[in-house]
Scaffold this active site. Structure first.
Site, short mmCIF file in Angstrom:
data_model
loop_
_atom_site.label_atom_id
_atom_site.label_comp_id
_atom_site.label_asym_id
_atom_site.label_seq_id
_atom_site.Cartn_x
_atom_site.Cartn_y
_atom_site.Cartn_z
N ASP A 29 -38.64 -58.30 -18.97
CA ASP A 29 -38.61 -56.84 -19.06
C ASP A 29 -40.01 -56.25 -19.25
OD1 ASP A 29 -38.60 -58.04 -21.68
OD2 ASP A 29 -37.97 -56.14 -22.56
N GLU A 79 -37.48 -58.58 -24.59
CA GLU A 79 -38.51 -58.80 -25.61
C GLU A 79 -39.08 -57.46 -26.08
OE1 GLU A 79 -42.40 -59.19 -27.46
OE2 GLU A 79 -42.00 -58.18 -25.56
ZN ZN Z 1 -45.07 -58.71 -23.75
#
Ligand code: ZN
Length: 401
Positions: A81, A146
């Site tokens: 992401d 994340e």
């Molecule tokens: Zn990162």
């Protein structure tokens, strides 16, 4: 626009990955997973997809088996992401992966961290094409979310039987670009605490001087927290050896409460973002906060919106053979300059270290302006390709430990 980098297969792979819109929030990872499956096929490597949360949060593991299955494996981690963009503030389309005349590739994720995710594969391809087999198995892992804390990604995955079966001995994860030639190398992270002080007090008319009001208590808490902040600021300023990751940071981020301008409210709340330095005793720190609540007159509730445990740093001395191999490759073999640091923010390395696996955060992006989460994020093609060479050496060395 046409230039010498456009025909390079590694640059093509990287740009294709950058064009997949894995942008927060509410990402559909389907296209990204299909892309990774294709990369695994092209490299003739097996890929497994895990769903420790649910179908919408896939984790891809591409595996390159080593010759000695008794040795622990190595994880090469990256997140799929990227953070949102303010498209009107970009001079290139953020998901276009334009490459300009100087070979600068513009896209969200060029630094954080789609570069690293593809450089791992580029390095493995170089080694495989030479017919090299390494002793240790490598697992190239692609995790979701994340950028929103990894709660439904790496945090869950490290606790699964599937992860345990990978028998991981060491992991590489993301670092940060550096504007000069020295590469930052991260061996630890501070513990994130988000502390909500809910101050209760006497309520009444705004024309009086009541005792024990929420406002007085809130003032006391803010004073103590800000005094502590000032001390940390001083420690950092007075020692050029220290960087931000070495001290505890405190920031007042949300104040809330109150009902009407002439009513003394029953409660007022102050929320602090705290990043606790790696050498601080958590119990003592919490006791200090609770003592300040008592000093302030009591009847203050502490709510921890986040309270990450103390995670020991990864050893960067001769007791850690993986660190020795890392250091030897970069400093002795490649004559690169590195600086070990505590990571200023949080990455998924915190979950990897928490289950006892040593991890180093490293993005081979030097001589590059730091533009993660910023507009016009870019990396130059030469830096990107040099990074593949660095990983090639590194993987070969660590893989034969
Ligand atoms: Zn990162």
């Amino acid at each position: 626009m046409s230039n010498k980098w456009e025909s390079n297969a590694e640059i093509q792979r990287f740009r294709e990955y950058l064009r997949i819109r894995t942008v927060q929030p509410n990402i559909n990872y389907g296209e990204c997973i299909e892309f990774l499956k294709k990369q695994a096929r092209d490299l003739d490597l097996p890929i497994e997809i895990h769903h420790p949360y649910d179908e919408t949060k896939p984790i891809a593991v591409i595996t390159w088996h080593g010759t000695d299955p008794t040795l622990s494996s190595i994880v090469l981690n990256s997140h799929m992401d990227v953070v949102p963009v303010f498209e009107n503030l970009w001079t290139h389309p953020p998901f276009g992966a334009d490459i300009d005349e100087q070979g600068q590739i513009f896209a969200r994720g060029t630094q954080d961290m789609k570069s690293v995710g593809m450089q791992y594969l580029g390095a493995i391809k170089v080694l495989k094409d030479k017919g090299i087999r390494l002793k240790r198995t490598f697992h190239v892992i692609y995790v979701p979310d994340e950028e929103i804390g990894g709660d439904n990604g790496m945090r869950l995955f490290v606790k699964t039987e599937a992860f345990r079966r990978l028998n991981v001995g060491f992991a590489l994860d993301e670092g940060i670009a550096t504007p000069d030639e020295v590469f930052s190398v991260f061996y630890a992270e501070r513990s994130v605490w988000r502390v909500d002080f809910i101050c209760h007090g006497t309520t009444g008319h705004g024309s009086l001087l009541l005792e024990n009001t929420a406002g007085e208590k809130l003032r006391h808490i803010i004073d103590r927290m800000m005094d502590f902040r000032a001390e940390q600021q001083k420690i950092l300023k007075n020692n050029p050896e220290l960087s931000i990751g070495d001290v505890t940071t405190v920031n007042l981020t949300i104040i809330s409460g109150g009902v009407q301008s002439n009513v003394v409210p029953p409660s007022l709340t102050a929320l602090f973002d705290v990043r606790i330095a790696v050498d601080v005793d958590h119990d003592a720190f919490e006791a200090m906060l609770r003592n300040w609540c008592k000093e302030a007159g009591g009847d203050i509730d502490i709510q921890f919106v986040a309270k990450r445990p103390k995670v020991p740093p990864t050893k960067i001395d001769s007791s850690n053979p993986f660190w020795e191999a890392f250091h030897e490759t970069l400093v002795d073999d490649l004559h690169l300059k590195i600086k070990p640091l505590v990571f200023p923010g949080r990455t998924d390395s915190c979950y990897i270290r928490e289950v006892g696996v040593p991890a180093i955060g490293f993005s081979p992006l030097n001589n590059t302006p730091v533009l993660l989460h910023d507009n016009d994020e870019f990396v130059s093609a030469d830096v990107y390709l040099t990074g593949i060479s660095i990983y090639t050496k590194l993987i070969e060395k660590i893989g034969n430990l």
